[in-house]
Structure formats: C-alpha cells, structure tokens
Design an enzyme around this catalytic site. Structure first.
Site, short mmCIF file in Angstrom:
data_model
loop_
_atom_site.label_atom_id
_atom_site.label_comp_id
_atom_site.label_asym_id
_atom_site.label_seq_id
_atom_site.Cartn_x
_atom_site.Cartn_y
_atom_site.Cartn_z
N HIS A 268 0.88 -1.19 0.00
CA HIS A 268 0.00 0.00 0.00
C HIS A 268 0.91 1.23 0.00
O HIS A 268 1.69 1.41 -0.94
CB HIS A 268 -0.93 -0.12 1.21
CG HIS A 268 -2.06 0.84 1.29
ND1 HIS A 268 -2.46 1.63 0.25
CD2 HIS A 268 -2.92 1.14 2.32
CE1 HIS A 268 -3.50 2.37 0.63
NE2 HIS A 268 -3.79 2.09 1.88
N HIS A 307 -2.67 -2.49 -9.48
CA HIS A 307 -3.62 -1.86 -8.58
C HIS A 307 -4.87 -2.72 -8.50
O HIS A 307 -5.27 -3.31 -9.52
CB HIS A 307 -3.99 -0.45 -9.07
CG HIS A 307 -4.58 0.39 -8.01
ND1 HIS A 307 -5.91 0.34 -7.69
CD2 HIS A 307 -4.01 1.28 -7.16
CE1 HIS A 307 -6.13 1.18 -6.70
NE2 HIS A 307 -5.00 1.76 -6.35
N ASP A 363 2.41 5.34 -6.88
CA ASP A 363 3.68 5.28 -6.18
C ASP A 363 4.89 5.12 -7.11
O ASP A 363 6.02 5.23 -6.65
CB ASP A 363 3.67 4.10 -5.19
CG ASP A 363 2.80 4.41 -4.00
OD1 ASP A 363 2.77 5.58 -3.61
OD2 ASP A 363 2.17 3.49 -3.47
N1 ACO Z 1 4.61 -7.14 -10.06
C1 ACO Z 1 4.52 -8.37 -10.60
N2 ACO Z 1 3.38 -9.08 -10.66
C2 ACO Z 1 2.30 -8.51 -10.11
C3 ACO Z 1 2.31 -7.23 -9.55
C4 ACO Z 1 3.53 -6.53 -9.53
N3 ACO Z 1 3.62 -5.30 -9.01
N4 ACO Z 1 1.08 -6.91 -9.10
C5 ACO Z 1 0.32 -7.98 -9.38
N5 ACO Z 1 1.05 -8.94 -10.02
C6 ACO Z 1 0.55 -10.21 -10.54
C7 ACO Z 1 0.30 -11.21 -9.43
O1 ACO Z 1 1.43 -12.01 -9.18
C8 ACO Z 1 -0.84 -12.00 -10.01
O2 ACO Z 1 -0.33 -12.89 -10.96
P1 ACO Z 1 -0.94 -14.38 -11.14
O3 ACO Z 1 -2.35 -14.15 -11.61
O4 ACO Z 1 -0.07 -15.04 -12.13
O5 ACO Z 1 -0.88 -15.00 -9.78
C9 ACO Z 1 -1.67 -10.97 -10.75
O6 ACO Z 1 -0.72 -9.95 -11.13
C10 ACO Z 1 -2.78 -10.34 -9.91
O7 ACO Z 1 -2.19 -9.80 -8.75
P2 ACO Z 1 -2.89 -9.74 -7.32
O8 ACO Z 1 -1.83 -9.73 -6.27
O9 ACO Z 1 -3.94 -10.81 -7.23
O10 ACO Z 1 -3.63 -8.34 -7.43
P3 ACO Z 1 -4.22 -7.52 -6.23
O11 ACO Z 1 -5.31 -6.72 -6.77
O12 ACO Z 1 -4.50 -8.40 -5.07
O13 ACO Z 1 -2.96 -6.61 -5.78
C11 ACO Z 1 -1.48 -4.82 -5.53
C12 ACO Z 1 -2.86 -5.27 -6.04
C13 ACO Z 1 -1.32 -5.20 -4.04
C14 ACO Z 1 -1.36 -3.31 -5.64
C15 ACO Z 1 -0.37 -5.52 -6.38
O14 ACO Z 1 -0.52 -5.14 -7.74
C16 ACO Z 1 1.04 -5.21 -5.89
O15 ACO Z 1 1.54 -5.90 -4.99
N6 ACO Z 1 1.72 -4.15 -6.47
C17 ACO Z 1 3.03 -3.78 -6.03
C18 ACO Z 1 2.95 -2.94 -4.76
C19 ACO Z 1 2.42 -1.55 -5.06
O16 ACO Z 1 2.86 -0.87 -5.96
N7 ACO Z 1 1.47 -1.12 -4.22
C20 ACO Z 1 0.89 0.20 -4.31
C21 ACO Z 1 -0.54 0.13 -4.74
S1 ACO Z 1 -1.21 1.74 -4.97
C22 ACO Z 1 -1.47 2.30 -3.42
O17 ACO Z 1 -1.63 1.60 -2.47
C23 ACO Z 1 -1.55 3.69 -3.27
#
Ligand code: ACO
Length: 429
Positions: A268, A307, A363
């Site tokens: 987050h 996201h 971010d």
């Molecule tokens: N890098 C690589 N792979 C990713 C990323 C990433 N940043 N984000 C998601 N994925 C992949 C997952 O591994 C998953 O792959 P799969 O289907 O093969 O298992 C798929 O994309 C879906 O991801 P989820 O984790 O299920 O998506 P969710 O909606 O739960 O997560 C989140 C969203 C937490 C923001 C995620 O994209 C992430 O961890 N991003 C990196 C951290 C980040 O930048 N956070 C800031 C968010 S914005 C904010 O809070 C203001």
C-alpha cells in the site's frame, strides 16, 4: 417486463428466492433466508480480501478503474490538481462542496493555527532510537495525540469531531517533520504561520540556520499537488482500517493511527519507498531486462505497478509524471527517472504485465520526485499519510453518520478441527 431483482434457485432444496437489486448490488444478508433446514445458519457470501463486496455507501470519491477515472465529490482529479489547493480539496472531501472564499479563509486560518504540538510530544519523539523509521514514530505519535485531547472521545458531538479534524490535518505535518528531524539529529523547527500548509511543512522539514525559511514556489506547489492526488481513494486498505476501527467508536486519533499502520505496508503506501529501493537495486538501464525476468519468474514484484481497482491506467500516475518534469527543472534531473521510464516502457510491452493489466500506480513516480526534493526515502510513506489524512477523516465521519453502519464484524468459514476433548499433557504424542 424486466425487474430489478435476482432470482436464485437453491439446487439443494429446489426452492427459488427473489432478491432485490439496488445500485448494482444484492444485500448479502438476503442470502441468509436460503437454508436447507430450519437450524441451518443460512447462506453467506465468501469474499476474501473483499474482491467484490461493497461494505458501505459513500458520496466522497468515485473511481472507474477500467476507464482510469478518479473524482472527489464529483470533481475530476485532473481539475483539482490543476486548480485547487490541498487545503481546499480537504475541505471539499470533508464538507461535500468547494468552500466560498470566506469559508476557505476561515478553514485555512483554523488549520494554520493548530499546527503546534504539545511540548511533551517532543519528549517521547526524543525517546525513539536514532534510526527509528519515521513511519513508526508517526503512527505512535498520532495514537498518542488521543491522550492530549480527552474530549476527542465525544464523537457524537459535531463540534468535537470538527475540532479533532482540524487538529489532525494541522498537526500531521508537524509530527512528520519532527520524526524526520529526530532521525537525522536536527533540532525541531517550529511551524511558521506566514507560510502555506505545504510551505510550512517544507520549513519544518528543511529549515537550518536561516532566520526565515522560504520554500521554492515550484516545489511547494508540486508537493501540494502530490498531497491532493493522495487525499482520498475510497475503500482502500488503510481507509477500510479507519472505518473498521472507527466502527467501535474510539477517538479519531486512535482510528487514524490504525489507518496509518495499514498504509505502512509495502503493498500500500509503503510501495513508494520500495520503488526507490528497487530502482537503486536495478541501478542502470542495461540491468532492466534481467530484473523483468525475475519479476516474471515470481521472484520479486515490480513495485509501483498494479492496482486492485485500476486495470487500465492510474490517472494520478499521469499527473505525477508531469509534476516530475516541473520539479526536475528546479532540482536537476533525478537519474532514477531514466530507469523508471525505461522500466515502464519495457514492462508495458511484456505479455506478463499486459495480460494481468498491470500499469504504473501513484507510487511509481512519486518517490523519484520526493527524492529530488531531498526527502529521505523512509519518510515517503509518511508523506502519503499527510496527504491521505483528510480522506481518512471524511470517510470516518461519513461512517459515523451512516445509520446503516454498525460495528464492523465480518463472518468466517471455520475450517479447524471439530469438537474434541482436552488431552492431558502426559498423553500427548
Ligand atoms: N509485479 C509483478 N506481478 C504482479 C504485480 C507486480 N507489481 N502486481 C500484481 N502482479 C501479478 C500477481 O502475481 C498475479 O499474478 P498471477 O495471476 O499469475 O498469480 C496478478 O498480477 C494479480 O495480482 P494480485 O496480487 O492478485 O492483485 P491484487 O489486486 O490483489 O494486488 C497490488 C494489487 C497489491 C497493488 C499488487 O498489484 C502489488 O503488490 N503491487 C506492487 C505494490 C504496489 O505498488 N502497491 C501500491 C498500490 S497503490 C497504493 O496503495 C496507493
């Protein structure tokens, strides 16, 4: 004749149920009537991580994740970022309407005159270890504010709520700056009421020996816009924490400490800090393909990408890219921007990211700007928290005034052992 209802047939019993549909939702409680017998608890919705469950009605922030739309109280984020100020946007989020000139003056005056913190707060900030993370200090200091304002518990009293809202918006930059100065061993710089909200924050962060600190207007405005972009984002993890804690009716300082703790996580608000560390680790444009391979193998996540809601683009990331250029004109270019731009370019062509709809989020670029402005990396999540404060408070107040809300208490699906008898210790294998 179409009807706004959902007909459900329970194949276990053959019975049919008609459930009303309102605002594109059915009420989860309506499923409880669907039972196999009188002593059956009734059907529940199972939704880990709230992937498809609305927990409230809200009139504050609208997001269309597919179209990349973000609006506060109906106003597009692009217009607010161009024309508004952070304090005006905070007023909008809290009151539902843009203020008149007189209302804005009174609001700015109020916030400006509540920025000082009790001297005892300095004493416990002093007690933190020299390398304490500023976000840890911030979370603790926000919680501790509740002990200075015992009347904050009177959350049913509108005037009391307003007093704490003003205090929280006014004092968060002071707490943030004091936490920073403690960690770098510098004397605390007190608020300067001649400066704007953001100008004063820069003053408390960076003032050294000068008699009067003068913020650079471009950097002051850039930070103000960054705060606007972070001011609310409907039911994200930290806002849900704010509402969840608030639903048991503690004071808003305790609620906001919990919300800030939720923000701290790298998935987050802690992501901006992680993006910077990642870009430094990558180190050069040549090293990007190898890093992307590691992401695709699942060894690391591409921080600042992806996201839960935005599946096309994050409108805040677009605005931030423009701010970066304005800031670099003043500070000189942050070399990490070249790595970030190239990383984005390569990632957006890769099937892994395209198929998962992973795009840069707010971010991805914010940390590069903060670093160019000389903010240390570990204060980035605290900057996010300052921006998000009005959103948390607006959502908290909306929750309290919503007659449908009660103490938040999700259900569970129990998967542990069935009832069994206690085993004496000598009989356990
Ligand atoms: N890098 C690589 N792979 C990713 C990323 C990433 N940043 N984000 C998601 N994925 C992949 C997952 O591994 C998953 O792959 P799969 O289907 O093969 O298992 C798929 O994309 C879906 O991801 P989820 O984790 O299920 O998506 P969710 O909606 O739960 O997560 C989140 C969203 C937490 C923001 C995620 O994209 C992430 O961890 N991003 C990196 C951290 C980040 O930048 N956070 C800031 C968010 S914005 C904010 O809070 C203001």
């Amino acid at each position: 004749m179409p009807k706004d209802t959902l007909t459900v047939v329970d194949n276990r019993t053959g019975k049919s149920y008609e459930l009303p549909i309102q605002n594109g939702t059915v009420r989860a409680a309506d499923f409880r009537q669907i039972k196999t017998s009188d002593d059956d608890f009734g059907l529940m919705a199972y939704d880990p991580a709230f992937m498809n469950t609305a927990a409230c009605r809200s009139a504050i922030t609208y997001i269309d994740g597919d179209k990349g739309i973000l609006q506060y109280r109906g106003y597009p984020i692009e217009q607010l970022a161009e024309k508004s100020t952070f304090l005006e946007t905070a007023y909008l989020l809290l009151h539902g309407e843009l203020p008149t000139a007189a209302e804005l003056d009174a609001w700015v005056y109020q916030v400006t005159h509540h920025t000082i913190i009790h001297e005892n707060i300095k004493k416990f900030i002093d007690g933190f270890h020299h390398d304490a993370h500023p976000m840890g200090m911030f979370v603790s200091a926000v919680a501790a504010l509740s002990t200075f304002y015992a009347e904050a518990k009177r959350i049913a009293d509108e005037q009391m709520r307003n007093n704490q809202i003003v205090r929280l918006i006014a004092k968060t930059p002071t707490l943030a700056a004091f936490a920073h100065r403690h960690s770098v061993g510098m004397p605390y710089a007190y608020p300067d009421n001649d400066l704007s909200y953001t100008g004063n924050f820069l003053n408390m962060m960076f003032k050294t020996t000068e008699v009067k600190y003068g913020p650079h207007p471009v950097l002051e405005r850039a930070l103000d816009v960054l705060f606007i972009l972070h001011a609310d984002h409907e039911q994200n993890c930290s806002t849900s924490a704010m509402r969840g804690i608030g639903s048991s009716h503690p004071d808003p300082y305790s609620c906001m400490a919990g919300a800030a703790a939720a923000l701290y996580g790298p998935l987050h608000g802690g992501a901006n800090e992680e993006v910077l560390r990642m870009l430094r680790e990558i180190g050069s444009i040549d090293a990007i393909p190898a890093y992307i391979q590691r992401v695709k193998k699942g060894e690391v996540r591409l921080m600042g990408f992806g996201h839960r809601v935005y599946k096309n683009f994050d409108p805040r990331a677009k605005i931030i890219k423009q701010i970066a250029e304005q800031v670099f004109d003043v500070t000189g270019k942050n070399p990490l921007i070249d790595i970030a731009v190239e990383l984005e370019r390569i990632a957006l062509q890769e099937e892994y990211f395209v198929s998962r709809k992973l795009y840069p989020n707010v971010d991805f670029y914010s940390g590069i700007i903060y670093e160019a402005m000389k903010f240390p990396v570990d204060i980035f999540p605290v900057l996010f928290a300052i921006g998000r404060t009005p959103g948390w408070l607006a959502q908290w107040q909306e929750m309290l005034l919503d007659k449908e809300q009660k103490i938040a208490r999700p259900r569970q699906v129990y998967t542990g052992p069935a009832k069994r008898d206690y085993v004496a210790i000598e009989k356990r294998s």
